[in-house]
Design a protein around this motif. Structure first.
Motif, PDB file in Angstrom:
ATOM      1  N   HIS A   1       0.823  -1.219   0.000  1.00 52.86           N
ATOM      2  CA  HIS A   1       0.000   0.000   0.000  1.00 52.86           C
ATOM      3  C   HIS A   1       0.849   1.257   0.000  1.00 52.86           C
ATOM      4  CE1 HIS A   1      -2.883   3.063   1.237  1.00 52.86           C
ATOM      5  NE2 HIS A   1      -3.847   2.219   0.942  1.00 52.86           N
ATOM      6  N   ARG A   2       1.903   1.311   0.815  1.00 48.68           N
ATOM      7  CA  ARG A   2       2.875   2.394   0.889  1.00 48.68           C
ATOM      8  C   ARG A   2       2.363   3.656   1.590  1.00 48.68           C
ATOM      9  NH1 ARG A   2       5.668   3.545  -4.706  1.00 48.68           N
ATOM     10  NH2 ARG A   2       3.542   4.192  -5.215  1.00 48.68           N
ATOM     11  N   ASP A   3       1.079   3.714   1.949  1.00 48.07           N
ATOM     12  CA  ASP A   3       0.559   4.875   2.693  1.00 48.07           C
ATOM     13  C   ASP A   3      -0.603   4.428   3.579  1.00 48.07           C
ATOM     14  OD1 ASP A   3       0.228   7.411   3.625  1.00 48.07           O
ATOM     15  OD2 ASP A   3      -0.632   8.228   1.797  1.00 48.07           O
ATOM     16  N   LEU A   4      -0.369   3.348   4.345  1.00 47.44           N
ATOM     17  CA  LEU A   4      -1.406   2.823   5.221  1.00 47.44           C
ATOM     18  C   LEU A   4      -1.491   3.709   6.466  1.00 47.44           C
ATOM     19  CD1 LEU A   4      -3.462   0.593   5.753  1.00 47.44           C
ATOM     20  CD2 LEU A   4      -1.656  -0.739   6.839  1.00 47.44           C
ATOM     21  N   ALA A   5      -2.649   4.344   6.660  1.00 48.20           N
ATOM     22  CA  ALA A   5      -2.881   5.244   7.786  1.00 48.20           C
ATOM     23  C   ALA A   5      -4.378   5.373   7.979  1.00 48.20           C
ATOM     24  CB  ALA A   5      -2.247   6.616   7.524  1.00 48.20           C
ATOM     25  N   ALA A   6      -4.782   5.882   9.151  1.00 46.72           N
ATOM     26  CA  ALA A   6      -6.213   6.006   9.445  1.00 46.72           C
ATOM     27  C   ALA A   6      -6.906   6.944   8.469  1.00 46.72           C
ATOM     28  CB  ALA A   6      -6.406   6.505  10.882  1.00 46.72           C
ATOM     29  N   ARG A   7      -6.190   7.927   7.931  1.00 44.53           N
ATOM     30  CA  ARG A   7      -6.809   8.854   6.963  1.00 44.53           C
ATOM     31  C   ARG A   7      -7.122   8.167   5.645  1.00 44.53           C
ATOM     32  NH1 ARG A   7      -1.543  10.065   7.712  1.00 44.53           N
ATOM     33  NH2 ARG A   7      -0.142   9.596   5.954  1.00 44.53           N
ATOM     34  N   ASN A   8      -6.500   7.022   5.377  1.00 45.00           N
ATOM     35  CA  ASN A   8      -6.719   6.286   4.131  1.00 45.00           C
ATOM     36  C   ASN A   8      -7.584   5.046   4.340  1.00 45.00           C
ATOM     37  OD1 ASN A   8      -5.278   8.076   2.606  1.00 45.00           O
ATOM     38  ND2 ASN A   8      -3.355   6.987   2.815  1.00 45.00           N
TER      39      ASN A   8
ATOM     40  N   GLY B   1       1.266  -0.902  12.381  1.00 49.49           N
ATOM     41  CA  GLY B   1       1.482  -0.645  13.805  1.00 49.49           C
ATOM     42  C   GLY B   1       1.208   0.803  14.167  1.00 49.49           C
ATOM     43  N   ILE B   2       1.616   1.752  13.306  1.00 48.21           N
ATOM     44  CA  ILE B   2       1.312   3.171  13.544  1.00 48.21           C
ATOM     45  C   ILE B   2      -0.196   3.396  13.476  1.00 48.21           C
ATOM     46  CG2 ILE B   2       1.736   5.518  12.755  1.00 48.21           C
ATOM     47  CD1 ILE B   2       4.227   4.197  13.817  1.00 48.21           C
ATOM     48  N   LEU B   3      -0.875   2.739  12.536  1.00 49.82           N
ATOM     49  CA  LEU B   3      -2.339   2.867  12.427  1.00 49.82           C
ATOM     50  C   LEU B   3      -3.019   2.342  13.691  1.00 49.82           C
ATOM     51  CD1 LEU B   3      -4.509   2.255   9.348  1.00 49.82           C
ATOM     52  CD2 LEU B   3      -5.132   1.089  11.440  1.00 49.82           C
ATOM     53  N   LEU B   4      -2.514   1.221  14.264  1.00 45.77           N
ATOM     54  CA  LEU B   4      -3.071   0.724  15.533  1.00 45.77           C
ATOM     55  C   LEU B   4      -2.933   1.787  16.621  1.00 45.77           C
ATOM     56  CD1 LEU B   4      -1.827  -2.991  15.670  1.00 45.77           C
ATOM     57  CD2 LEU B   4      -4.124  -2.168  15.148  1.00 45.77           C
ATOM     58  N   TRP B   5      -1.782   2.474  16.646  1.00 47.59           N
ATOM     59  CA  TRP B   5      -1.579   3.528  17.651  1.00 47.59           C
ATOM     60  C   TRP B   5      -2.610   4.636  17.451  1.00 47.59           C
ATOM     61  CZ3 TRP B   5      -0.643   8.509  18.843  1.00 47.59           C
ATOM     62  CH2 TRP B   5      -0.043   8.774  20.072  1.00 47.59           C
ATOM     63  N   GLU B   6      -2.907   4.978  16.186  1.00 45.09           N
ATOM     64  CA  GLU B   6      -3.932   5.992  15.915  1.00 45.09           C
ATOM     65  C   GLU B   6      -5.297   5.535  16.424  1.00 45.09           C
ATOM     66  OE1 GLU B   6      -3.527   8.383  12.018  1.00 45.09           O
ATOM     67  OE2 GLU B   6      -2.849   6.371  11.483  1.00 45.09           O
ATOM     68  N   ILE B   7      -5.630   4.255  16.167  1.00 43.48           N
ATOM     69  CA  ILE B   7      -6.952   3.750  16.566  1.00 43.48           C
ATOM     70  C   ILE B   7      -7.113   3.798  18.074  1.00 43.48           C
ATOM     71  CG2 ILE B   7      -8.401   1.683  16.635  1.00 43.48           C
ATOM     72  CD1 ILE B   7      -7.350   0.954  13.877  1.00 43.48           C
ATOM     73  N   PHE B   8      -6.114   3.293  18.795  1.00 43.26           N
ATOM     74  CA  PHE B   8      -6.249   3.168  20.256  1.00 43.26           C
ATOM     75  C   PHE B   8      -5.835   4.431  21.001  1.00 43.26           C
ATOM     76  CE2 PHE B   8      -6.340  -1.183  18.796  1.00 43.26           C
ATOM     77  CZ  PHE B   8      -7.333  -1.735  19.586  1.00 43.26           C
ATOM     78  N   SER B   9      -5.562   5.512  20.266  1.00 44.73           N
ATOM     79  CA  SER B   9      -5.464   6.834  20.876  1.00 44.73           C
ATOM     80  C   SER B   9      -6.627   7.711  20.427  1.00 44.73           C
ATOM     81  CB  SER B   9      -4.131   7.495  20.493  1.00 44.73           C
ATOM     82  OG  SER B   9      -4.075   7.708  19.097  1.00 44.73           O
ATOM     83  N   LEU B  10      -7.551   7.113  19.668  1.00 41.97           N
ATOM     84  CA  LEU B  10      -8.727   7.817  19.150  1.00 41.97           C
ATOM     85  C   LEU B  10      -8.326   9.011  18.280  1.00 41.97           C
ATOM     86  CD1 LEU B  10     -11.326   7.682  22.061  1.00 41.97           C
ATOM     87  CD2 LEU B  10     -10.969   6.088  20.178  1.00 41.97           C
ATOM     88  N   GLY B  11      -7.361   8.793  17.371  1.00 42.64           N
ATOM     89  CA  GLY B  11      -7.057   9.791  16.356  1.00 42.64           C
ATOM     90  C   GLY B  11      -5.985  10.783  16.701  1.00 42.64           C
ATOM     91  N   VAL B  12      -5.161  10.519  17.735  1.00 35.66           N
ATOM     92  CA  VAL B  12      -4.045  11.420  18.045  1.00 35.66           C
ATOM     93  C   VAL B  12      -2.954  11.247  16.983  1.00 35.66           C
ATOM     94  CG1 VAL B  12      -2.266  11.992  19.747  1.00 35.66           C
ATOM     95  CG2 VAL B  12      -4.564  11.356  20.496  1.00 35.66           C
ATOM     96  N   THR B  13      -2.324  12.341  16.568  1.00 42.50           N
ATOM     97  CA  THR B  13      -1.242  12.268  15.583  1.00 42.50           C
ATOM     98  C   THR B  13      -0.057  11.504  16.171  1.00 42.50           C
ATOM     99  OG1 THR B  13      -1.915  14.382  14.653  1.00 42.50           O
ATOM    100  CG2 THR B  13       0.308  13.619  14.129  1.00 42.50           C
ATOM    101  N   PRO B  14       0.535  10.551  15.449  1.00 44.95           N
ATOM    102  CA  PRO B  14       1.672   9.768  15.975  1.00 44.95           C
ATOM    103  C   PRO B  14       2.856  10.664  16.354  1.00 44.95           C
ATOM    104  CG  PRO B  14       0.794   8.761  13.978  1.00 44.95           C
ATOM    105  CD  PRO B  14       0.112  10.078  14.116  1.00 44.95           C
ATOM    106  N   TYR B  15       3.657  10.179  17.285  1.00 46.58           N
ATOM    107  CA  TYR B  15       4.815  10.912  17.808  1.00 46.58           C
ATOM    108  C   TYR B  15       4.420  12.327  18.190  1.00 46.58           C
ATOM    109  CZ  TYR B  15       7.131   7.034  15.401  1.00 46.58           C
ATOM    110  OH  TYR B  15       7.508   5.796  14.968  1.00 46.58           O
ATOM    111  N   PRO B  16       3.428  12.491  19.083  1.00 48.62           N
ATOM    112  CA  PRO B  16       2.916  13.834  19.406  1.00 48.62           C
ATOM    113  C   PRO B  16       4.006  14.720  19.997  1.00 48.62           C
ATOM    114  CG  PRO B  16       2.109  12.207  20.975  1.00 48.62           C
ATOM    115  CD  PRO B  16       2.770  11.436  19.882  1.00 48.62           C
TER     116      PRO B  16
END
Length: 775
Positions: free
Chosen positions: A570-577, A636-651
């Motif tokens: 995919h090369r751009d797997l993220a919650a926004r996609n 793994g970064i997307l999981l962090w987004e899910i379980f932080s309810l949409g917080v930007t990674p590496y805040p």
């Protein structure tokens, strides 16, 4: 009107055309010298003379077969020859003769067994830039029956305009053509012929010469060029052409440029083979322009100060040119390509691969959807190359039924290469197939207009904004929201959803036209009609639970497992996609065409591209290598987004050189606020520095499926009588200060650790997270 005139008028209306010979006029371009008919058709010849004169038709000096009818109207004589059904023996030359002044005019009748099409045209058309506006592609067509035709141009298919006539031929023209390749197709009821043509716009050749330490180099750009070298002794002043002598170059290379028909020529001569004190020039000759030359002076043994200064100045100018060219290349808008790519492994390692080029793949026209059945609506997203709009498709799923879809398209002003890339993406999606957790292709419009790709419409938008918008409605469990009776209905619903999730094991659905029409996802309410009121109330409340977060993670893993099985990255797997549909179904999408990355803070300029740095694996970030394991890191970064309810990674962390050093050194984010210990263990496995140590998506699916089952079992326990005295549904420990490992966390962590050891977490740089804080 006379009786004969009425009869001939009737024949004219039936035959559509009477072949006319006028004895008072010379031959014109509108008169046919040859009449073609197919055996069995009717022949009607008409002769006219502006005087009272007996007229008659002759064939080979004899009276022909058929009926001859004569009349006189207003001192104009007419003579008709009618043959109801022509045969092969009616071939020949027919002449109309005036008995008074012996004037005559002939026409040849050719009876054919079947029709024909003949096309004469100029295949290669070269024109100068000044004469381009007056250029018309021209084809002379001789055919019977009446021909039809169309042009295929670089901009698409165009119907032929009305032809002009020349004797028995028709002249079709297409004026002001763009440079490129053309096709003309001419057909009638009997046969069809397709001919190719090309249009090249040529201009004055551009010639540049450079003096290096060992040789003299010459480069020339243009069309149909002939590059030659010549030299002259300086002592002769070189004022006459006879004083110049030709010489053979040391190297000669040709390559194509982006502009159609344009070529680049590179050639050089060695200084060791040249004499002293000579003038050398490189000339490029083109058919449409005068010769263009560039000259330099070489003094090999005793160069003067002036010559040295000229060489230094030339080198400085060349460096400035290269710097400007490099800046222009960096600022040039990149070509569009699909974010999802299909790999072909070419070596023993997973990172030995090439991207499959779908340009030469065939496209199944059965997937074509009528463009007139598509009503475009509001715009959903727009990027540098194209956009996605909401639309209504009529008859896509079944006749007479409309449905909401999303249509992906290029912008109005686009490059032909981008259209080719979108067509390749269409072929790639057909090749990949369908899956319940992928935004599936439903159809396409590729003919007679811009390319439209028709996708499923996801009404709840992307997962990132969905999580942010539902933060206030997050509950540890639904037991805080319902009484025991409602909880039993919910338990039945969850068991039904669990059965449906079990059906996801058979994920690959081959592409076919019928499956393109089936766009409905499984519905909870359709399985258990008795709980419709409960589900409707949940949708109205927008309740979000830990079990929903687990379900999102599981569905994305299922979608990525399917893509991985098809050798896709995919090369751009993220919650926004990731998109959210009704009833909390999630689907992986590709926003490579319609995302405005220029104004998106998640895409950071790196080199000459904008990249989602915080979601990229170290090998992708530092080496430009993308594999299935790099998608695991992004997951793994997307999981962090899910379980932080949409917080930007590496805040709170800026993307700079220090950030790259931390990632390369093994830095990992702390446990997100709403994640259990076992879920955080999965994230850390996805962030292993060595790609081979990261779990495959099939393993992640199995682990998350276990967590979902444990979550459902806990839900069942909480619906018992003991749940009446409990106020909290113990689904997971959600408060960071009170995280305590339970049995299910230990079991999941142990299962995952069997395959890969969890990398040590960061100790040097803490990252404090507070609820709903995006840093």
């Amino acid at each position: 009107m006379t009786e004969h005139e009425c009869a001939m008028a009737n024949y004219d209306s039936e035959l559509n055309e009477a072949f006319l010979s006028d004895l008072n006029q010379g031959s014109s371009e509108q008169e046919a010298a040859v009449v073609n008919l197919i055996a069995g058709e009717t022949l009607l010849l008409r002769c006219r003379h502006n005087s009272i004169s007996p007229l008659r038709w002759l064939k080979d000096s004899r009276s022909p077969e058929g009926k001859q009818i004569r009349d006189e109207i207003y001192h104009v004589s007419h003579c008709y020859l009618l043959i109801d059904m022509v045969m092969m023996e009616h071939n020949g030359t027919y002449s109309c003769l005036s008995s008074v002044d012996n004037r005559t005019k002939s026409i040849h009748v050719q009876v054919l067994e079947h029709g024909f099409v003949n096309v004469q045209l100029k295949e290669m058309n070269q024109v100068s830039a000044l004469a381009r506006e007056s250029l018309c592609l021209q084809a002379e067509v001789n055919a019977y029956p009446e021909p039809r035709c169309h042009w295929v141009t670089p901009r698409g298919r165009v119907a032929c305009s009305a032809p002009s006539r020349y004797r028995a031929s028709r002249i079709f023209r297409h004026c002001k053509p763009d440079p490129g390749e053309y096709q003309l197709t001419v057909e009638n009821n009997e046969m069809s012929i397709t001919r190719n043509m090309t249009v090249c716009v040529v201009d004055t050749p551009a010639v540049a010469i450079a003096l290096t330490k060992d040789n003299i180099q010459c480069s020339a750009n243009g069309t149909s060029l002939n590059v030659t070298w010549r030299y002259c002794q300086m002592s002769t002043k070189c004022h006459e052409d006879a004083l110049w002598h030709g010489m053979m170059p040391q190297t000669m290379q040709k390559s194509k440029l982006e502009d159609f028909c344009q070529q680049s020529h590179f050639t050089s001569v060695s200084l060791s083979e040249l004499e002293d004190n000579i003038i050398v020039k490189c000339c490029a000759n083109s058919t449409f322009s005068s010769p263009q030359c560039s000259a330099t002076i070489t003094l090999k043994k005793h160069p003067s100060v002036i010559t040295q200064m000229i060489v230094i100045l030339f080198i400085l100018l060349l460096l400035i040119f290269l710097i400007v060219l490099n800046i222009m290349i960096k600022n040039k808008k990149p070509r569009y390509e699909s974010q999802i790519q299909v790999l072909q492994i070419v070596g023993p390692l997973d990172n030995d691969y090439i991207y499959i080029n779908f340009k030469e793949f065939s496209y199944n026209l059965e997937l074509e959807f009528p463009r007139e059945n598509l009503k475009l609506g509001k715009e959903l997203g727009s990027g540098a190359f194209g956009k996605v709009v909401k639309a209504t498709a009529y008859g896509l799923s079944q006749p007479g039924v409309s449905m909401q879809v999303a249509v992906k398209m290029l912008k109005d002003k686009h490059h032909p290469v981008e259209r080719e890339a979108l067509m390749s993406e269409l072929k790639m999606l057909v090749h990949i197939g369908r899956h319940v957790n992928i935004v599936n292709l439903l159809g396409a419009c590729t003919e007679s207009g811009p390319i439209y790709l028709i996708f499923q419409y996801c009404c709840n938008g992307d997962l990132l904004n969905y999580l942010k918008n539902h933060r206030e409605q997050f509950q540890k469990s639904l037991s805080d929201m319902f009484d025991l009776k409602r909880f039993r209905y919910l338990f039945q619903t969850e068991l039904t959803f669990r059965e449906r999730e079990g059906s996801f094991n058979s994920t690959y659905i081959p592409m076919s036209p019928m499956l393109f029409r089936d766009t409905q996802e499984p519905s909870r309410a359709s399985i258990h009609g008795g709980i419709n009121e409960e589900l409707d109330s949940l949708e109205e409340l927008h309740i979000l639970t830990y079990h929903d977060l687990l379900s999102f993670a599981f569905q994305v893993a299922k979608g990525m497992e399917f893509l991985s099985s098809q050798n896709c990255i995919h090369r751009d797997l993220a919650a926004r996609n990731v998109l959210v549909t009704q009833e909390k179904f999630v689907k992986i999408g590709d926003f490579g065409l319609a995302r405005d990355i220029e104004n998106d803070d998640n895409y950071v300029v790196r080199g000459n591209a904008r990249l989602p740095v915080k979601w990229m694996a170290p090998e992708s970030l530092l080496q430009g290598v993308y594999t299935k394991q790099s998608d695991t890191w992004s997951y793994g970064i997307l999981l962090w987004e899910i379980f932080s309810l949409g917080v930007t990674p590496y805040p709170g962390m800026k993307v700079d050189q220090k950030f790259y050093m931390l990632i390369e050194g093994g830095f990992q984010m702390e446990q997100p606020y709403y994640a259990s210990d076992s879920m955080y263990a999965i994230m850390r496995l996805c962030w292993a520095l060595t790609p081979q140590d990261r779990p495959h998506f099939s393993k992640l699916v199995a682990v998350l499926e276990t967590q979902l089952e444990d979550s459902e079992n806990q839900l069942y326990i909480n619906t018992g009588e003991k749940a009446l005295s409990q106020s909290i549904y113990q689904n997971a420990d959600v408060l960071p200060a009170h995280r305590r490992p339970n049995r299910e966390d230990e079991k999941v962590a142990e299962n995952v650790s069997r395959e890969t050891e969890v990398p040590p977490g960061p100790a040097s740089i803490p990252t404090e997270l507070t609820p709903l804080n995006e840093g």
